[in-house]
Design a protein around this motif. Structure first.
Motif, mmCIF file in Angstrom:
data_model
loop_
_atom_site.group_PDB
_atom_site.id
_atom_site.type_symbol
_atom_site.label_atom_id
_atom_site.label_comp_id
_atom_site.label_asym_id
_atom_site.label_seq_id
_atom_site.Cartn_x
_atom_site.Cartn_y
_atom_site.Cartn_z
ATOM 1 N N LYS A 25 0.833 -1.193 0.000
ATOM 2 C CA LYS A 25 0.000 0.000 0.000
ATOM 3 C C LYS A 25 0.873 1.251 0.000
ATOM 4 C CE LYS A 25 -3.784 -2.200 2.403
ATOM 5 N NZ LYS A 25 -4.797 -2.423 1.485
ATOM 6 N N GLY A 26 2.097 1.134 -0.342
ATOM 7 C CA GLY A 26 3.023 2.248 -0.378
ATOM 8 C C GLY A 26 4.433 1.715 -0.296
ATOM 9 N N ALA A 27 5.354 2.620 -0.215
ATOM 10 C CA ALA A 27 6.757 2.222 -0.124
ATOM 11 C C ALA A 27 6.996 1.491 1.200
ATOM 12 C CB ALA A 27 7.644 3.456 -0.210
ATOM 13 N N PRO A 28 7.846 0.472 1.182
ATOM 14 C CA PRO A 28 8.104 -0.278 2.414
ATOM 15 C C PRO A 28 8.904 0.526 3.436
ATOM 16 C CG PRO A 28 9.432 -1.127 0.599
ATOM 17 C CD PRO A 28 8.540 -0.071 0.031
ATOM 18 N N LEU A 29 8.622 0.231 4.693
ATOM 19 C CA LEU A 29 9.303 0.871 5.816
ATOM 20 C C LEU A 29 10.151 -0.160 6.555
ATOM 21 C CD1 LEU A 29 6.197 2.711 7.298
ATOM 22 C CD2 LEU A 29 8.060 3.786 6.044
ATOM 23 N N ALA A 30 11.151 0.308 7.269
ATOM 24 C CA ALA A 30 11.956 -0.554 8.135
ATOM 25 C C ALA A 30 12.199 0.197 9.440
ATOM 26 C CB ALA A 30 13.282 -0.911 7.477
ATOM 27 N N PRO A 31 12.220 -0.512 10.559
ATOM 28 C CA PRO A 31 12.453 0.134 11.852
ATOM 29 C C PRO A 31 13.812 0.843 11.906
ATOM 30 C CG PRO A 31 11.727 -2.136 12.151
ATOM 31 C CD PRO A 31 12.008 -1.951 10.696
ATOM 32 N N VAL A 32 13.808 2.039 12.485
ATOM 33 C CA VAL A 32 15.037 2.820 12.625
ATOM 34 C C VAL A 32 15.118 3.352 14.057
ATOM 35 C CG1 VAL A 32 16.347 4.842 11.859
ATOM 36 C CG2 VAL A 32 14.989 3.538 10.205
ATOM 37 N N THR A 33 16.223 3.045 14.710
ATOM 38 C CA THR A 33 16.526 3.621 16.008
ATOM 39 C C THR A 33 17.939 4.174 15.930
ATOM 40 O OG1 THR A 33 17.340 1.506 16.842
ATOM 41 C CG2 THR A 33 15.033 2.034 17.303
ATOM 42 N N GLY A 34 18.283 5.001 16.885
ATOM 43 C CA GLY A 34 19.633 5.545 16.875
ATOM 44 C C GLY A 34 19.873 6.461 18.046
ATOM 45 N N ARG A 35 20.966 7.180 17.948
ATOM 46 C CA ARG A 35 21.378 8.096 19.012
ATOM 47 C C ARG A 35 21.993 9.336 18.385
ATOM 48 N NH1 ARG A 35 26.112 7.957 23.062
ATOM 49 N NH2 ARG A 35 25.200 8.908 24.905
ATOM 50 N N VAL A 36 21.638 10.483 18.934
ATOM 51 C CA VAL A 36 22.201 11.757 18.484
ATOM 52 C C VAL A 36 23.100 12.303 19.581
ATOM 53 C CG1 VAL A 36 21.700 14.107 17.708
ATOM 54 C CG2 VAL A 36 20.130 12.250 17.117
ATOM 55 N N THR A 37 24.309 12.680 19.185
ATOM 56 C CA THR A 37 25.219 13.336 20.121
ATOM 57 C C THR A 37 25.644 14.675 19.533
ATOM 58 O OG1 THR A 37 27.136 12.193 19.166
ATOM 59 C CG2 THR A 37 26.111 11.189 21.118
ATOM 60 N N LEU A 38 25.920 15.616 20.400
ATOM 61 C CA LEU A 38 26.451 16.919 20.000
ATOM 62 C C LEU A 38 27.760 17.100 20.745
ATOM 63 C CD1 LEU A 38 26.084 19.566 18.415
ATOM 64 C CD2 LEU A 38 24.909 20.489 20.423
ATOM 65 N N ASP A 39 28.859 17.168 20.004
ATOM 66 C CA ASP A 39 30.201 17.266 20.573
ATOM 67 C C ASP A 39 30.460 16.125 21.566
ATOM 68 O OD1 ASP A 39 30.599 19.554 19.054
ATOM 69 O OD2 ASP A 39 29.914 20.884 20.661
ATOM 70 N N GLY A 40 29.965 14.929 21.218
ATOM 71 C CA GLY A 40 30.207 13.738 22.021
ATOM 72 C C GLY A 40 29.235 13.511 23.166
ATOM 73 N N GLN A 41 28.339 14.457 23.417
ATOM 74 C CA GLN A 41 27.380 14.336 24.514
ATOM 75 C C GLN A 41 25.981 14.028 23.966
ATOM 76 O OE1 GLN A 41 28.406 14.443 27.765
ATOM 77 N NE2 GLN A 41 30.399 14.526 26.750
ATOM 78 N N PRO A 42 25.189 13.203 24.664
ATOM 79 C CA PRO A 42 23.829 12.906 24.201
ATOM 80 C C PRO A 42 23.026 14.197 24.039
ATOM 81 C CG PRO A 42 24.406 11.536 26.083
ATOM 82 C CD PRO A 42 25.496 12.558 25.926
ATOM 83 N N LEU A 43 22.247 14.263 22.977
ATOM 84 C CA LEU A 43 21.426 15.446 22.708
ATOM 85 C C LEU A 43 19.968 15.105 23.001
ATOM 86 C CD1 LEU A 43 21.396 18.369 21.699
ATOM 87 C CD2 LEU A 43 21.071 17.463 19.387
ATOM 88 N N ALA A 44 19.458 15.603 24.123
ATOM 89 C CA ALA A 44 18.083 15.340 24.544
ATOM 90 C C ALA A 44 17.127 16.357 23.934
ATOM 91 C CB ALA A 44 17.981 15.388 26.062
ATOM 92 N N GLY A 45 15.901 15.924 23.651
ATOM 93 C CA GLY A 45 14.856 16.831 23.190
ATOM 94 C C GLY A 45 14.995 17.307 21.760
ATOM 95 N N ALA A 46 15.795 16.636 20.958
ATOM 96 C CA ALA A 46 15.970 17.032 19.561
ATOM 97 C C ALA A 46 14.947 16.304 18.681
ATOM 98 C CB ALA A 46 17.381 16.705 19.084
ATOM 99 N N THR A 47 14.582 16.933 17.588
ATOM 100 C CA THR A 47 13.707 16.312 16.607
ATOM 101 C C THR A 47 14.573 15.816 15.458
ATOM 102 O OG1 THR A 47 11.863 17.750 17.182
ATOM 103 C CG2 THR A 47 11.758 16.667 15.034
ATOM 104 N N VAL A 48 14.458 14.526 15.163
ATOM 105 C CA VAL A 48 15.211 13.890 14.080
ATOM 106 C C VAL A 48 14.227 13.609 12.954
ATOM 107 C CG1 VAL A 48 16.628 11.899 13.442
ATOM 108 C CG2 VAL A 48 16.733 12.811 15.771
ATOM 109 N N CYS A 49 14.548 14.063 11.732
ATOM 110 C CA CYS A 49 13.659 13.876 10.587
ATOM 111 C C CYS A 49 14.407 13.196 9.443
ATOM 112 C CB CYS A 49 13.132 15.214 10.081
ATOM 113 S SG CYS A 49 12.216 16.140 11.311
ATOM 114 N N PHE A 50 13.793 12.197 8.846
ATOM 115 C CA PHE A 50 14.331 11.510 7.674
ATOM 116 C C PHE A 50 13.362 11.748 6.518
ATOM 117 C CE2 PHE A 50 17.437 8.013 9.006
ATOM 118 C CZ PHE A 50 17.775 8.620 10.195
ATOM 119 N N MET A 51 13.901 11.995 5.325
ATOM 120 C CA MET A 51 13.063 12.182 4.138
ATOM 121 C C MET A 51 13.734 11.508 2.956
ATOM 122 S SD MET A 51 10.477 13.191 2.460
ATOM 123 C CE MET A 51 9.453 14.557 2.894
#
Length: 164
Positions: A25-51
Motif C-alpha cells: 500500500k506504499g513504499a516499504p518501511l523498516a524500523p530505525v533507532t539511533g542516538r544523536v550526540t552533540l560534541d560527544g554528549q547525548p542530545l536530549a529533546g531534539a527532533t530527528v527527521c528523515f526524508m
C-alpha cells in the motif's frame, strides 16, 4: 476441471486477494533507532527527521535524555522508508509549552503541518544544534535504510568542536 470447481477457485482467489490486497500500500518501511550526540554528549529533546526523495511523508522521532530516538512515519516506531534518506536534526535551547506544537497523533496522514509549526516555533528560540544540521540537503547527514532493523547514530559537532 468442472464448472463448479472453476467458480470455487475463482471465488477463493478473489477472497484471498481482497483480504491480503495486491501489492504494498506504499513504499516499504523498516524500523530505525539511533542516538544523536552533540560534541560527544547525548542530545536530549531534539527532533530527528528523515526524508527519502519521492516519498510522500517525513519520518520523525524525538530524542530522549540519552539522545536515543525511534522513527515514526505512519504508526508509532514503524521506521523510515527504505533507500537513501536525507536527515535533519533540530532543537531549540528551550521550547515553552505555549509555542511548541502538539506532536501529531500516530497515523496522521501527513505531518507536514506539524513540521511547519515546529519550524515556526523553533525559529524564535535560540539553537543548540548548528543551523547546517537543520536544513534538508544542507545538513550533510544521510542514511541508507535497509530491510530489517536499522541503527543510525548521528554525531553532530559545533564549530568549536572538530569532527574526528
Amino acid at each position: 476441471m468442472n464448472r463448479i470447481s472453476g467458480i470455487a477457485l475463482a471465488l477463493a482467489t478473489l477472497i484471498v486477494v481482497g483480504v491480503l490486497g495486491c501489492g504494498s500500500k506504499g513504499a516499504p518501511l523498516a524500523p530505525v533507532t539511533g542516538r544523536v550526540t552533540l560534541d560527544g554528549q547525548p542530545l536530549a529533546g531534539a527532533t530527528v527527521c528523515f526524508m527519502r526523495e519521492g516519498s510522500p511523508k517525513w519520518s520523525f522521532g524525538q530524542t530522549d535524555a540519552d539522545g536515543k530516538f525511534a522513527l515514526t512515519t505512519i504508526a508509532e516506531n514503524d521506521g523510515a522508508y527504505l533507500g537513501l534518506n536525507q536527515v535533519t536534526v533540530s532543537q531549540p535551547a528551550a521550547t515553552s509549552a505555549s509555542t511548541a506544537p502538539n506532536r501529531p497523533a500516530v497515523g496522521v496522514p501527513a505531518p507536514d503541518e506539524y513540521f511547519k509549526q515546529l519550524a515556526k516555533s523553533a525559529a524564535s528560540q535560540p539553537k543548540l544544534v548548528p543551523e547546517k544540521y537543520q536544513q534538508l540537503g544542507a545538513s550533510g547527514l544521510s542514511a541508507e535504510i535497509k530491510a530489517g532493523q536499522n541503527l543510525i547514530d548521528l554525531p553532530l559537532f559545533t564549530a568549536t568542536a572538530a569532527a574526528p
